[in-house]
Design a protein around this motif. Structure first.
Motif, short mmCIF file in Angstrom:
data_model
loop_
_atom_site.label_atom_id
_atom_site.label_comp_id
_atom_site.label_asym_id
_atom_site.label_seq_id
_atom_site.Cartn_x
_atom_site.Cartn_y
_atom_site.Cartn_z
N GLY A 210 0.81 -1.21 0.00
CA GLY A 210 0.00 0.00 0.00
C GLY A 210 0.85 1.26 0.00
O GLY A 210 0.54 2.23 -0.70
N ASN B 176 2.24 1.77 -3.41
CA ASN B 176 1.18 2.27 -4.28
C ASN B 176 0.94 3.76 -4.04
O ASN B 176 0.82 4.54 -4.99
N TRP B 177 0.88 4.19 -2.79
CA TRP B 177 0.69 5.61 -2.49
C TRP B 177 1.89 6.43 -2.97
O TRP B 177 1.72 7.57 -3.43
N ASP C 272 -1.68 4.73 -10.25
CA ASP C 272 -2.27 3.84 -9.25
C ASP C 272 -2.08 2.40 -9.73
O ASP C 272 -2.77 1.94 -10.63
N VAL D 296 -2.66 -0.49 -8.21
CA VAL D 296 -3.78 -1.38 -7.94
C VAL D 296 -4.88 -1.19 -8.99
O VAL D 296 -5.41 -2.17 -9.52
N MET E 65 -11.52 0.93 -9.21
CA MET E 65 -12.55 0.68 -8.21
C MET E 65 -13.42 -0.52 -8.54
O MET E 65 -14.62 -0.53 -8.27
N SER F 190 -10.19 -4.52 -6.62
CA SER F 190 -9.34 -3.43 -6.15
C SER F 190 -9.87 -2.85 -4.84
O SER F 190 -9.09 -2.49 -3.96
N ARG F 191 -11.17 -2.80 -4.67
CA ARG F 191 -11.74 -2.31 -3.41
C ARG F 191 -11.40 -3.26 -2.27
O ARG F 191 -11.14 -2.80 -1.14
N TYR G 210 -7.76 -2.50 -1.38
CA TYR G 210 -7.67 -1.26 -0.61
C TYR G 210 -8.15 -1.48 0.82
O TYR G 210 -7.54 -0.98 1.78
N VAL H 254 -5.54 -3.48 2.84
CA VAL H 254 -4.40 -2.64 3.19
C VAL H 254 -4.77 -1.72 4.36
O VAL H 254 -3.99 -1.56 5.31
N GLY H 255 -5.95 -1.15 4.32
CA GLY H 255 -6.39 -0.28 5.41
C GLY H 255 -6.54 -1.01 6.73
O GLY H 255 -6.09 -0.54 7.78
#
Length: 70
Positions: A17, A20-21, A30, A32, A39, A43-44, A47, A50-51
């Protein structure tokens, strides 16, 4: 999966992550979204994982602190 294995797995996701950022910040690319679609459901999920991994790894601060005090 033991705690150490979980920590390494989630740390790997957080590093992915972060990379990627970094790509988004420096190059507006991006990775991902490029690999899995902008989206898309996949991919969601990435994300979200990772969060959640980042939130879980906040507990590493407490574990490191308790090891230092031992």
């Amino acid at each position: 999966m033991n705690s150490k294995g979980l920590d390494y797995t989630l740390l790997t996701l957080v590093i992915i992550g972060a990379v990627n950022w970094g790509l988004i910040g420096f190059f507006r690319f991006d990775l991902v979204a490029f690999l899995f679609g902008d989206m898309s459901w996949l991919s969601r999920i990435i994300y979200a994982l990772v969060g959640i991994s980042g939130l879980y790894l906040l507990s590493a601060y407490g574990r490191i602190r308790s090891i230092d005090q031992a």
